[in-house]
Design an enzyme around this catalytic site. Structure first.
Site, PDB file in Angstrom:
ATOM      1  N   GLY A   1     -66.397 -20.922  38.440  1.00 60.61           N
ATOM      2  CA  GLY A   1     -67.195 -20.621  39.627  1.00 60.61           C
ATOM      3  C   GLY A   1     -66.264 -20.596  40.809  1.00 60.61           C
ATOM      4  O   GLY A   1     -65.223 -19.960  40.752  1.00 60.61           O
ATOM      5  N   GLU A   2     -66.593 -21.327  41.830  1.00 60.85           N
ATOM      6  CA  GLU A   2     -65.740 -21.396  43.023  1.00 60.85           C
ATOM      7  C   GLU A   2     -65.439 -22.875  43.271  1.00 60.85           C
ATOM      8  O   GLU A   2     -66.329 -23.635  43.630  1.00 60.85           O
ATOM      9  CB  GLU A   2     -66.507 -20.809  44.208  1.00 60.85           C
ATOM     10  CG  GLU A   2     -65.774 -19.714  44.914  1.00 60.85           C
ATOM     11  CD  GLU A   2     -64.438 -20.206  45.456  1.00 60.85           C
ATOM     12  OE1 GLU A   2     -63.416 -19.565  45.184  1.00 60.85           O
ATOM     13  OE2 GLU A   2     -64.417 -21.238  46.149  1.00 60.85           O
ATOM     14  N   SER A   3     -64.174 -23.241  43.089  1.00 58.73           N
ATOM     15  CA  SER A   3     -63.871 -24.678  43.133  1.00 58.73           C
ATOM     16  C   SER A   3     -64.146 -25.291  44.506  1.00 58.73           C
ATOM     17  O   SER A   3     -64.576 -26.447  44.589  1.00 58.73           O
ATOM     18  CB  SER A   3     -62.426 -24.929  42.704  1.00 58.73           C
ATOM     19  OG  SER A   3     -61.520 -24.184  43.486  1.00 58.73           O
TER      20      SER A   3
ATOM     21  N   CYS B   1     -61.512 -22.675  34.214  1.00 59.55           N
ATOM     22  CA  CYS B   1     -61.243 -21.955  35.456  1.00 59.55           C
ATOM     23  C   CYS B   1     -61.390 -22.849  36.688  1.00 59.55           C
ATOM     24  O   CYS B   1     -60.537 -23.717  36.899  1.00 59.55           O
ATOM     25  CB  CYS B   1     -62.094 -20.698  35.518  1.00 59.55           C
ATOM     26  SG  CYS B   1     -61.353 -19.449  36.573  1.00 59.55           S
TER      27      CYS B   1
ATOM     28  N   ARG C   1     -54.298 -21.949  42.482  1.00 58.89           N
ATOM     29  CA  ARG C   1     -55.540 -21.160  42.476  1.00 58.89           C
ATOM     30  C   ARG C   1     -55.215 -19.674  42.561  1.00 58.89           C
ATOM     31  O   ARG C   1     -54.265 -19.279  43.217  1.00 58.89           O
ATOM     32  CB  ARG C   1     -56.436 -21.544  43.653  1.00 58.89           C
ATOM     33  CG  ARG C   1     -56.937 -22.963  43.576  1.00 58.89           C
ATOM     34  CD  ARG C   1     -57.838 -23.258  44.749  1.00 58.89           C
ATOM     35  NE  ARG C   1     -59.046 -22.426  44.707  1.00 58.89           N
ATOM     36  CZ  ARG C   1     -59.807 -22.186  45.765  1.00 58.89           C
ATOM     37  NH1 ARG C   1     -59.487 -22.682  46.942  1.00 58.89           N
ATOM     38  NH2 ARG C   1     -60.875 -21.423  45.644  1.00 58.89           N
TER      39      ARG C   1
ATOM     40  N   ARG D   1     -60.007 -14.157  38.418  1.00 59.06           N
ATOM     41  CA  ARG D   1     -59.366 -14.881  39.536  1.00 59.06           C
ATOM     42  C   ARG D   1     -58.841 -16.233  39.062  1.00 59.06           C
ATOM     43  O   ARG D   1     -59.089 -17.289  39.639  1.00 59.06           O
ATOM     44  CB  ARG D   1     -60.341 -15.058  40.701  1.00 59.06           C
ATOM     45  CG  ARG D   1     -60.739 -13.741  41.360  1.00 59.06           C
ATOM     46  CD  ARG D   1     -61.528 -13.934  42.636  1.00 59.06           C
ATOM     47  NE  ARG D   1     -62.762 -14.686  42.432  1.00 59.06           N
ATOM     48  CZ  ARG D   1     -63.843 -14.183  41.840  1.00 59.06           C
ATOM     49  NH1 ARG D   1     -63.864 -12.948  41.420  1.00 59.06           N
ATOM     50  NH2 ARG D   1     -64.898 -14.919  41.691  1.00 59.06           N
TER      51      ARG D   1
ATOM     52  N   HIS E   1     -62.179 -18.071  30.535  1.00 55.97           N
ATOM     53  CA  HIS E   1     -63.606 -18.329  30.328  1.00 55.97           C
ATOM     54  C   HIS E   1     -64.017 -18.152  28.862  1.00 55.97           C
ATOM     55  O   HIS E   1     -64.572 -17.105  28.521  1.00 55.97           O
ATOM     56  CB  HIS E   1     -64.430 -17.359  31.180  1.00 55.97           C
ATOM     57  CG  HIS E   1     -64.342 -17.612  32.637  1.00 55.97           C
ATOM     58  ND1 HIS E   1     -65.238 -18.408  33.315  1.00 55.97           N
ATOM     59  CD2 HIS E   1     -63.450 -17.201  33.565  1.00 55.97           C
ATOM     60  CE1 HIS E   1     -64.912 -18.467  34.601  1.00 55.97           C
ATOM     61  NE2 HIS E   1     -63.825 -17.731  34.759  1.00 55.97           N
TER      62      HIS E   1
ATOM     63  N   GLU F   1     -66.515 -19.274  27.475  1.00 59.37           N
ATOM     64  CA  GLU F   1     -67.984 -19.169  27.387  1.00 59.37           C
ATOM     65  C   GLU F   1     -68.464 -17.738  27.559  1.00 59.37           C
ATOM     66  O   GLU F   1     -69.615 -17.428  27.300  1.00 59.37           O
ATOM     67  CB  GLU F   1     -68.639 -20.113  28.416  1.00 59.37           C
ATOM     68  CG  GLU F   1     -68.646 -19.642  29.862  1.00 59.37           C
ATOM     69  CD  GLU F   1     -67.295 -19.794  30.584  1.00 59.37           C
ATOM     70  OE1 GLU F   1     -66.303 -20.196  29.954  1.00 59.37           O
ATOM     71  OE2 GLU F   1     -67.264 -19.474  31.786  1.00 59.37           O
TER      72      GLU F   1
END
Ligand code: GLN
Length: 188
Positions: free
Chosen positions: A47-49, A79, A105, A135, A170, A172
């Site tokens: 997601g977005e850390s 991620c 990142r 990303r 990822h 998943e």
């Protein structure tokens, strides 16, 4: 049946839930610290850390997740999850500090926002793992405690340390459940 939580604040939650079911474990969504009670393992999704950290702090989840790990419970970060688990994040943002390496990142640069790569993973034998990177970060400066499990262009994209497993990609988002299986069989 082993009980595996997925931090469900933001990011790819449902895909992990399905992965956990596919390896014969029981998934739970974790939104507050009391949701960690009774779990055998935890997944920190992609997601977005930065966003995820903000929400984790707002819900007072940072310390309880550290404590969960100190109890010997296993954590799998993908991620953004890798970024949050690392000891340090380049740029100095706060992290959970549970794997002894520094996260870079968006380490593969803008021209490589997303890509796929075939990974040779010793634990999986002959058949390569088709990894999806979005990303993606990578790890540098692992301590001797960290086992590197996969690299791309000499960059560390999968690693483990005692009860912590991280992938920069990822799993998943594929149908290949070998990473979740590895987590469940070897670490939880
Ligand atoms: N670049 C994102 C971050 O650093 C991670 C991207 C992802 O999880 N797909 O938070």
């Amino acid at each position: 049946m082993k009980k595996i939580g997925v931090l469900a604040l933001q990011g790819a939650v449902d895909e992990h839930i399905q992965m956990i079911e596919s390896v014969g474990a029981l998934p739970f969504k974790v939104k507050r610290s009391s949701d960690l009670d009774g779990l055998d393992g935890l997944v920190l999704p992609g997601g977005e850390s930065t966003t995820m950290r903000k929400i984790m702090k707002r819900y007072d989840l940072m310390e309880p997740i550290r404590a969960f790990s100190k109890e010997g419970k296993a954590i799998f970060g993908t991620c953004a999850g890798l970024v949050l688990l690392s000891k340090e994040i380049e740029g100095g943002e706060e992290s959970l500090g549970l794997i002894d390496a520094t996260a870079i990142r968006n380490g593969f640069g803008r021209q490589k926002e997303s890509f796929e790569a075939e990974l040779n993973v010793e634990a999986f034998g002959e058949s390569a793992f088709e990894a999806i990177f979005i990303r993606a970060p990578y790890l540098i400066e692992p301590s001797n405690e960290v086992a590197v499990l996969a690299t791309v262009e000499n960059r560390i994209v999968a690693a483990k340390q005692t009860n912590i497993l991280v992938t920069a990609f990822h799993p998943e988002l594929t149908n290949d459940n070998r990473w979740m299986n590895y987590f469940l069989e070897k670490m939880v």
